[in-house]
Design a protein around this motif. Structure first.
Motif, short mmCIF file in Angstrom:
data_model
loop_
_atom_site.label_atom_id
_atom_site.label_comp_id
_atom_site.label_asym_id
_atom_site.label_seq_id
_atom_site.Cartn_x
_atom_site.Cartn_y
_atom_site.Cartn_z
N PRO A 156 0.86 -0.83 0.99
CA PRO A 156 -0.14 0.09 -0.36
C PRO A 156 0.90 0.99 0.04
CG PRO A 156 0.00 -0.76 2.41
CD PRO A 156 1.13 -1.85 1.44
N PHE A 157 0.15 2.90 -0.26
CA PHE A 157 0.62 3.91 -0.17
C PHE A 157 0.05 4.88 0.75
CE2 PHE A 157 -1.88 3.48 -4.09
CZ PHE A 157 -2.41 3.83 -3.87
N GLY A 158 -0.33 4.25 1.58
CA GLY A 158 -0.85 5.96 2.30
C GLY A 158 -2.45 4.82 3.61
N PHE A 159 -3.22 6.08 3.16
CA PHE A 159 -4.90 5.81 4.18
C PHE A 159 -5.62 5.46 3.40
CE2 PHE A 159 -1.70 8.06 6.66
CZ PHE A 159 -2.11 8.24 8.27
N SER A 160 -5.76 5.33 2.18
CA SER A 160 -6.31 4.21 1.52
C SER A 160 -7.13 2.63 2.11
CB SER A 160 -6.75 5.13 0.34
OG SER A 160 -5.42 3.84 -0.08
N ARG A 161 -8.38 2.62 1.90
CA ARG A 161 -8.07 0.96 3.02
C ARG A 161 -8.15 -0.21 1.36
NH1 ARG A 161 -9.25 0.64 7.87
NH2 ARG A 161 -10.11 -1.87 7.93
N ASN A 162 -7.73 -0.78 0.75
CA ASN A 162 -7.52 -1.76 0.26
C ASN A 162 -8.21 -3.13 0.34
OD1 ASN A 162 -6.00 0.49 -0.10
ND2 ASN A 162 -3.93 -1.16 0.32
N GLU A 163 -8.93 -3.38 0.73
CA GLU A 163 -9.52 -4.78 1.14
C GLU A 163 -10.39 -5.51 -0.36
OE1 GLU A 163 -9.45 -3.42 5.07
OE2 GLU A 163 -10.06 -2.53 3.06
N LYS A 164 -11.58 -4.40 -0.81
CA LYS A 164 -12.28 -4.81 -0.89
C LYS A 164 -12.01 -4.80 -2.98
CE LYS A 164 -15.99 -4.39 1.97
NZ LYS A 164 -17.58 -3.47 3.07
N ALA A 165 -10.97 -3.78 -2.99
CA ALA A 165 -10.40 -3.32 -4.05
C ALA A 165 -10.24 -4.47 -5.70
CB ALA A 165 -9.33 -2.43 -3.99
N ALA A 166 -9.74 -5.48 -4.23
CA ALA A 166 -9.21 -6.26 -5.68
C ALA A 166 -10.43 -7.57 -6.21
CB ALA A 166 -8.28 -7.31 -5.13
N PRO A 167 -10.74 -7.64 -6.31
CA PRO A 167 -12.10 -8.48 -6.90
C PRO A 167 -13.21 -7.22 -7.64
CG PRO A 167 -13.08 -8.80 -3.94
CD PRO A 167 -11.71 -7.72 -4.38
N VAL A 168 -13.68 -6.03 -8.01
CA VAL A 168 -13.69 -5.11 -8.46
C VAL A 168 -12.61 -5.27 -10.04
CG1 VAL A 168 -13.99 -2.37 -9.26
CG2 VAL A 168 -15.10 -4.15 -6.16
N LEU A 169 -11.21 -4.90 -9.53
CA LEU A 169 -10.30 -4.23 -10.09
C LEU A 169 -10.26 -6.29 -11.14
CD1 LEU A 169 -7.96 -3.15 -11.41
CD2 LEU A 169 -6.77 -3.99 -9.55
N ARG A 170 -10.58 -7.48 -10.60
CA ARG A 170 -10.44 -8.59 -10.91
C ARG A 170 -11.66 -8.44 -12.14
NH1 ARG A 170 -11.97 -12.07 -14.06
NH2 ARG A 170 -11.83 -14.03 -13.80
N ARG A 171 -13.07 -8.04 -11.97
CA ARG A 171 -13.78 -8.06 -12.90
C ARG A 171 -13.64 -7.67 -14.07
NH1 ARG A 171 -16.58 -8.36 -8.21
NH2 ARG A 171 -17.13 -6.27 -8.00
N ALA A 172 -13.24 -5.91 -13.17
CA ALA A 172 -12.69 -5.25 -14.78
C ALA A 172 -11.25 -5.94 -16.11
CB ALA A 172 -12.32 -4.08 -14.13
N MET A 173 -11.15 -6.63 -15.63
CA MET A 173 -10.21 -7.55 -15.56
C MET A 173 -10.77 -8.61 -16.62
SD MET A 173 -7.12 -6.92 -13.94
CE MET A 173 -5.72 -7.12 -14.65
#
Length: 394
Positions: A156-173
């Protein structure tokens, strides 16, 4: 152990992986960075950090792919093309409303990750890493890890929360996943967390790692080697804001305000933008061009910046108060985190003399900033995380 790093284009995503890459290399492991840049010189900046780098996408192709992602995101938000010029602020506001969860913007990074995917997978298949470290919105590295059956580690790089991002990115790909014969994300996935617990809370299952800033090197000027007698304030807009329109608008207040404050202001906005656009600078404002931020902050009493993750984390590491002027992306999230912890201030409005005086004189801000610095210094260093990564890679 061989570790492949994959990063989203843009120095704000690229530079945070440097310290972990150094730690791995210093421990005797082999590392390789697969990256693309949003501007000419970004990939070279990683090479200048002493890292072996493969460029996986040209700047033009990276920008076209990202633009396609922005259009898709805006249409998904029901905005069409209206206000396209304002999309960075719109995305930033949406991210803040979502509590910093990157799933709200992950969709726009799908086309960019898809454009990088073939080259990243090709590099991985030839180099055969034991582990792939990727930035939160970089999906090609996650695809490559799944295809090779190796663990994926999120940096990570800061204070954003990343837990739910991977499934969204996976669907977009989805199309590129099917093209590579991969059905889902890597089976073994670990997330690191660089945010101090008092500012971000507990991130379930994440491995804490101290944020060690990297923002380039440079030959120190004489004035930068000593802390001045009066307070010194760093003014910066990071690596992105000034490049949107080649303007210093968020710092336009400095001409009228600085002359009323007994402090030295260092205008560190890089070498590509002329500070003369601000007007005649008061004698206590030093235009410094490019200065590595960590070197500058070591001599400063405070920092004023746009709220980018690197520009926010560096003053926390230095233990000094900061004033955030959020413009876009995760900057509103970072501003919220700093203000809630009491180690800095934020405003989307005008900056006046009273605000700068408060930044420099409020002991509560200084005390909280020092506490956060101590907390960060108590987190496991990148070098201390390396053995855990080696064990994960098996």
């Amino acid at each position: 152990m061989r570790v492949l790093f994959t990063t989203t284009p843009g120095l704000g995503h690229m530079f945070p992986v440097v310290s972990l890459a150094w730690a791995l290399r210093a421990s005797g492991h082999d590392i390789l960075v697969a990256a693309a840049g949003r501007r000419e010189g970004h990939v070279q900046a990683m090479a200048d950090a002493g890292l072996p780098v493969v460029e996986v996408l040209t700047v033009d192709k990276a920008n076209r792919a990202f633009a396609a992602g922005v259009v898709a995101w805006m249409k998904n938000e029901g905005r069409g093309m209206t206000g396209r010029r304002e999309w960075p602020r719109m995305a930033g506001k949406e991210l803040a409303r979502n509590g910093g969860g990157l799933e709200s913007v992950a969709r726009m990074y799908g086309p960019l990750s898809a454009a990088m995917a073939d080259k990243v997978v090709s590099v991985a298949e030839r180099w055969r890493p034991d582990l792939i470290v990727h930035t939160p919105l970089e999906g090609a590295g996650q695809l490559a890890a799944a295809k090779l059956g190796v663990p994926a580690v999120e940096q990570p790089f800061g204070f954003s929360r990343n837990e739910k991002a991977a499934p969204v990115l996976r669907r977009a790909m989805d199309e590129v996943y099917r093209a590579h014969g991969v059905s889902g994300p890597p089976e073994r996935r670990v997330a690191l967390s660089v945010a101090p617990r008092s500012m971000a809370g507990e991130v379930a299952g994440a491995w804490p790692m101290r944020y060690v800033p990297y923002n380039g090197g440079g030959v120190q000027a004489d004035w930068l080697r000593v802390r001045p007698e009066r307070p010194r304030v760093a003014l910066t807009l990071g690596s992105v804001v000034v490049n949107w329109h080649d303007e210093l608008g968020p710092l336009s207040w400095v001409v009228e305000v600085a002359k009323n404050v007994d402090a030295e202001f260092v205008l560190a906005v890089g070498n590509d933008v002329d500070p003369a656009q601000l007007g005649k600078l008061p004698e206590n404002v030093r235009p410094a061009g490019y200065v590595p931020l960590t070197q500058l902050l070591a001599t400063c009493s405070a920092s004023v910046h746009h709220g980018g993750s690197g520009s926010t984390m560096a003053p926390l590491d230095a233990g000094i108060p900061q004033l955030l002027l959020p413009q876009a992306a995760d900057q509103f999230v970072n501003a919220d985190a700093v203000v809630k912890r009491g180690c800095g201030l934020a405003t989307e409005g005008a900056v006046d003399t009273d605000l700068i005086v408060r930044l420099l004189s409020d002991e509560r801000l200084a005390t909280a900033a020092a506490q956060v610095r101590a907390e960060m210094r108590g987190m496991p260093s990148p070098a201390e995380v390396v053995p855990r990564l080696a064990e994960l890679a098996g």
